[in-house]
Design a protein around this motif. Structure first.
Motif: not given
Length: 238
Positions: A11, A82, A117, A119-120, A158, A174, A178, A186-188, A216
């Motif tokens: 993450t 982040e 949100t 992201r990982t 997406r 998404r 990456f 990249f996963i969001e 996720i």
């Protein structure tokens, strides 16, 4: 299900926003909460400052692009982690605890919506390059890219899941290659949840973040694994 254990998501961003009816910024209640967190011991944020947008609680960061903060804006509470070491469980608990104290101090009657949100990054098992995984494993492309006369630098997909019976939340997902690391996907996920009444307690706030994370680590990882099959990886042109 066994394939889920083959992946180790990394993450890189945790964000949560709780929207409320617009209020005039007032840093004094936020400072009182910050002081109380210090008195309680092991405060989640070390610094307090007042900005034009509202009060901000934050921690020092070392990496470029990193952040660790909670901003209390005229229309929302915003939490950002982040490139920090905070786990998703600790982030969820922090958002619940701090939101409960600040909403009580500011007398927020209602959170009209909540947005999460995450992201990982994750590495496919059968492909050394995430672009090859997406192009050949997931999309099943062969010569179709020749229509463009060149290879894309980034590939992705997406998926949008609106609220439905039994699933009151919505998700926008998404999955992309990456650019900073060709091996990684990249996963969001951006998840939206309905109104929350602070007087009823904010356990729902914590639960919503965990719901997004499970989307996720469970559904999305199972989806990715369905295309990540062993085989000869086609060679990509430079």
């Amino acid at each position: 299900m066994a394939r889920l254990m083959l992946y180790t998501p990394r993450t890189i961003a945790l964000l949560a926003e709780l929207y409320h009816p617009p209020m005039m910024p007032d840093p004094a209640p936020i400072q009182r909460v910050h002081n109380q967190l210090y008195r309680d011991g092991d405060p989640p944020y070390s610094s307090f400052q007042v900005t034009n947008g509202g009060a901000v609680l934050s921690n020092p960061v070392q990496s470029p692009g990193a952040s660790s903060l909670a901003a209390f804006l005229p229309d929302r509470f915003q939490f950002r982690e982040e490139l920090s070491s905070l786990t998703h469980d600790d982030f969820a608990a922090r958002v619940r605890k701090v939101s409960a104290q600040v909403s009580a101090a500011r007398r927020v009657p209602l959170f009209t919506s909540m947005h999460v949100t995450l992201r990982t990054l994750v590495n496919p098992r059968s492909y050394k390059d995430s672009r090859a995984y997406l192009k050949h494993g997931m999309f099943g492309f062969d010569d179709e890219m020749e229509a463009f006369g060149r290879e894309p630098a980034l590939l992705g997909i997406r998926l949008v899941f609106p609220a439905a019976e039994g699933h009151p939340e919505s998700h926008s997902l998404r999955i992309e290659s990456f650019s900073s690391d060709a091996r990684s996907l990249f996963i969001e996920i951006v998840s939206s949840f309905g109104p929350i009444v602070p007087n009823n307690g904010l356990a729902e706030v914590e639960a919503n973040i965990l719901t997004s994370y499970r989307f996720i680590t469970e559904q999305t990882m199972r989806f990715i694994g369905g295309f990540d099959t062993a085989g000869v990886e086609p060679e990509e042109e430079e």
